[in-house]
Motif scaffolding. Structure first.
Motif, PDB file in Angstrom:
ATOM      1  N   ASN A  73       0.915  -1.457  -0.082  1.00  0.00           N
ATOM      2  CA  ASN A  73      -0.184   0.046  -0.048  1.00  0.00           C
ATOM      3  C   ASN A  73       0.823   1.264   0.056  1.00  0.00           C
ATOM      4  O   ASN A  73       0.462   2.457  -0.476  1.00  0.00           O
ATOM      5  N   LEU A  74       2.100   1.176   0.664  1.00  0.00           N
ATOM      6  CA  LEU A  74       2.851   2.375   0.555  1.00  0.00           C
ATOM      7  C   LEU A  74       3.244   2.768  -0.834  1.00  0.00           C
ATOM      8  O   LEU A  74       3.233   3.930  -1.191  1.00  0.00           O
ATOM      9  N   ASN A  75       3.743   1.855  -1.763  1.00  0.00           N
ATOM     10  CA  ASN A  75       3.922   2.187  -3.157  1.00  0.00           C
ATOM     11  C   ASN A  75       2.993   2.110  -3.976  1.00  0.00           C
ATOM     12  O   ASN A  75       3.232   2.067  -5.442  1.00  0.00           O
ATOM     13  N   LYS A  76       1.745   1.469  -3.801  1.00  0.00           N
ATOM     14  CA  LYS A  76       0.307   1.506  -4.559  1.00  0.00           C
ATOM     15  C   LYS A  76       0.901   0.313  -5.453  1.00  0.00           C
ATOM     16  O   LYS A  76       0.573   0.688  -6.869  1.00  0.00           O
ATOM     17  N   MET A  77       1.326  -0.786  -5.288  1.00  0.00           N
ATOM     18  CA  MET A  77       1.899  -1.825  -5.983  1.00  0.00           C
ATOM     19  C   MET A  77       0.918  -3.116  -5.694  1.00  0.00           C
ATOM     20  O   MET A  77       0.761  -3.425  -4.375  1.00  0.00           O
ATOM     21  N   VAL A  78       0.513  -3.987  -6.616  1.00  0.00           N
ATOM     22  CA  VAL A  78       0.083  -5.377  -6.138  1.00  0.00           C
ATOM     23  C   VAL A  78       1.047  -6.260  -7.040  1.00  0.00           C
ATOM     24  O   VAL A  78       1.265  -6.080  -8.361  1.00  0.00           O
ATOM     25  N   TYR A  79       1.112  -7.493  -6.200  1.00  0.00           N
ATOM     26  CA  TYR A  79       2.080  -8.501  -6.972  1.00  0.00           C
ATOM     27  C   TYR A  79       1.446  -9.806  -7.004  1.00  0.00           C
ATOM     28  O   TYR A  79       0.448 -10.066  -6.346  1.00  0.00           O
ATOM     29  N   LEU A  80       1.688 -10.464  -8.129  1.00  0.00           N
ATOM     30  CA  LEU A  80       1.339 -11.868  -8.018  1.00  0.00           C
ATOM     31  C   LEU A  80       2.346 -12.677  -8.169  1.00  0.00           C
ATOM     32  O   LEU A  80       3.148 -12.794  -9.439  1.00  0.00           O
ATOM     33  N   ASP A  81       2.994 -13.610  -7.218  1.00  0.00           N
ATOM     34  CA  ASP A  81       3.955 -14.544  -7.130  1.00  0.00           C
ATOM     35  C   ASP A  81       3.329 -15.616  -7.784  1.00  0.00           C
ATOM     36  O   ASP A  81       2.537 -16.391  -7.158  1.00  0.00           O
ATOM     37  N   MET A  82       3.957 -16.213  -8.785  1.00  0.00           N
ATOM     38  CA  MET A  82       3.646 -17.575  -9.454  1.00  0.00           C
ATOM     39  C   MET A  82       4.792 -18.582  -9.419  1.00  0.00           C
ATOM     40  O   MET A  82       5.733 -18.349  -9.788  1.00  0.00           O
ATOM     41  N   ASN A  83       4.336 -19.699  -8.623  1.00  0.00           N
ATOM     42  CA  ASN A  83       5.207 -20.662  -8.662  1.00  0.00           C
ATOM     43  C   ASN A  83       4.813 -22.063  -9.253  1.00  0.00           C
ATOM     44  O   ASN A  83       3.536 -22.116  -9.393  1.00  0.00           O
ATOM     45  N   ALA A  84       5.642 -22.966  -9.264  1.00  0.00           N
ATOM     46  CA  ALA A  84       5.354 -24.163  -9.892  1.00  0.00           C
ATOM     47  C   ALA A  84       4.297 -24.118 -11.191  1.00  0.00           C
ATOM     48  O   ALA A  84       3.273 -24.684 -11.418  1.00  0.00           O
ATOM     49  N   LEU A  85       4.828 -23.061 -12.080  1.00  0.00           N
ATOM     50  CA  LEU A  85       4.065 -22.943 -13.233  1.00  0.00           C
ATOM     51  C   LEU A  85       3.839 -24.000 -14.062  1.00  0.00           C
ATOM     52  O   LEU A  85       4.661 -24.896 -14.291  1.00  0.00           O
ATOM     53  N   GLU A  86       2.741 -24.073 -15.034  1.00  0.00           N
ATOM     54  CA  GLU A  86       2.338 -25.228 -15.699  1.00  0.00           C
ATOM     55  C   GLU A  86       2.102 -24.678 -17.285  1.00  0.00           C
ATOM     56  O   GLU A  86       1.873 -23.220 -17.382  1.00  0.00           O
ATOM     57  N   VAL A  87       2.062 -25.217 -18.120  1.00  0.00           N
ATOM     58  CA  VAL A  87       2.034 -24.868 -19.564  1.00  0.00           C
ATOM     59  C   VAL A  87       0.384 -24.209 -19.526  1.00  0.00           C
ATOM     60  O   VAL A  87       0.183 -23.227 -20.402  1.00  0.00           O
ATOM     61  N   GLU A  88      -0.472 -24.698 -18.628  1.00  0.00           N
ATOM     62  CA  GLU A  88      -1.765 -23.989 -18.756  1.00  0.00           C
ATOM     63  C   GLU A  88      -1.836 -22.774 -18.188  1.00  0.00           C
ATOM     64  O   GLU A  88      -2.790 -22.070 -18.280  1.00  0.00           O
ATOM     65  N   ASP A  89      -0.933 -22.126 -17.554  1.00  0.00           N
ATOM     66  CA  ASP A  89      -0.745 -20.788 -16.971  1.00  0.00           C
ATOM     67  C   ASP A  89      -0.555 -19.736 -18.361  1.00  0.00           C
ATOM     68  O   ASP A  89      -0.645 -18.705 -17.720  1.00  0.00           O
ATOM     69  N   THR A  90      -0.175 -20.307 -19.325  1.00  0.00           N
ATOM     70  CA  THR A  90       0.157 -19.498 -20.277  1.00  0.00           C
ATOM     71  C   THR A  90      -1.071 -18.576 -20.638  1.00  0.00           C
ATOM     72  O   THR A  90      -2.134 -18.864 -21.107  1.00  0.00           O
ATOM     73  N   ALA A  91      -0.790 -17.168 -20.886  1.00  0.00           N
ATOM     74  CA  ALA A  91      -2.087 -16.252 -20.910  1.00  0.00           C
ATOM     75  C   ALA A  91      -1.484 -14.961 -21.002  1.00  0.00           C
ATOM     76  O   ALA A  91      -0.400 -14.606 -20.494  1.00  0.00           O
ATOM     77  N   VAL A  92      -2.135 -14.097 -21.152  1.00  0.00           N
ATOM     78  CA  VAL A  92      -1.891 -12.472 -20.842  1.00  0.00           C
ATOM     79  C   VAL A  92      -2.788 -12.421 -19.729  1.00  0.00           C
ATOM     80  O   VAL A  92      -3.769 -12.673 -19.359  1.00  0.00           O
ATOM     81  N   TYR A  93      -2.037 -11.761 -18.745  1.00  0.00           N
ATOM     82  CA  TYR A  93      -2.595 -11.409 -17.371  1.00  0.00           C
ATOM     83  C   TYR A  93      -2.689 -10.106 -17.129  1.00  0.00           C
ATOM     84  O   TYR A  93      -1.841  -9.248 -17.625  1.00  0.00           O
ATOM     85  N   TYR A  94      -3.851  -9.782 -16.568  1.00  0.00           N
ATOM     86  CA  TYR A  94      -4.552  -8.483 -16.622  1.00  0.00           C
ATOM     87  C   TYR A  94      -4.751  -8.081 -15.242  1.00  0.00           C
ATOM     88  O   TYR A  94      -5.132  -8.858 -14.211  1.00  0.00           O
ATOM     89  N   CYS A  95      -4.471  -6.783 -14.819  1.00  0.00           N
ATOM     90  CA  CYS A  95      -4.565  -6.367 -13.564  1.00  0.00           C
ATOM     91  C   CYS A  95      -5.789  -5.360 -13.571  1.00  0.00           C
ATOM     92  O   CYS A  95      -5.949  -4.756 -14.507  1.00  0.00           O
ATOM     93  N   GLY A  96      -6.705  -5.758 -12.783  1.00  0.00           N
ATOM     94  CA  GLY A  96      -7.992  -4.906 -13.046  1.00  0.00           C
ATOM     95  C   GLY A  96      -8.290  -4.033 -11.293  1.00  0.00           C
ATOM     96  O   GLY A  96      -7.903  -4.865 -10.299  1.00  0.00           O
TER      97      GLY A  96
END
Length: 125
Positions: A73-96
């Motif tokens: 909240n200090l820096n107005k950032m949101v993160y998505l840490d993605m581990n154990a990635l799978e081929v099925e995770d392939t996509a364009v990722y959008y923040c909303g």
């Protein structure tokens, strides 16, 4: 008001990536922030969300236990840490961003007030 994603790229299956969303929405604390993704020839789908105060989290079943959403909240950032990635995770990722007052939880695609342009994540086998 705008959102800007970064951090996408090419990674091998089993690897990790961190996506970032710079959330220049005002006032920042009025908004739930969520990640969605859209794979080729598929509809955009919900991935994860963090509530306006950072106290509530929600994950799609497909990423639960592998992805973690967090909010700086200090820096107005949101993160998505993605581990154990799978081929099925392939996509364009959008923040909303979804104004929290009188909104759904978890946020719905149709309820987002602002979207970023997306960042591409490609997971190779």
């Amino acid at each position: 008001d705008q959102l800007e994603e970064s951090g996408g790229g090419l990674v091998q299956a089993g690897g990790s990536l961190r996506l970032s969303c710079a959330a220049s929405v005002s006032p920042y604390f009025n908004y739930h922030i969520a990640w969605f993704r859209q794979a080729p020839e598929k509809h955009r789908e919900f991935v994860a969300a963090v509530s306006w105060n950072g106290g509530n989290f929600y994950y799609a079943d497909s990423v639960k236990g592998r992805f973690t959403i967090s909010r700086d909240n200090l820096n107005k950032m949101v993160y998505l840490d993605m581990n154990a990635l799978e081929v099925e995770d392939t996509a364009v990722y959008y923040c909303g961003a979804d104004q929290a007052f009188n909104s759904d939880w978890p946020p719905k695609d149709s309820g987002m007030d602002f979207w970023g342009k997306g960042t591409l994540v490609t997971v190779s086998s």
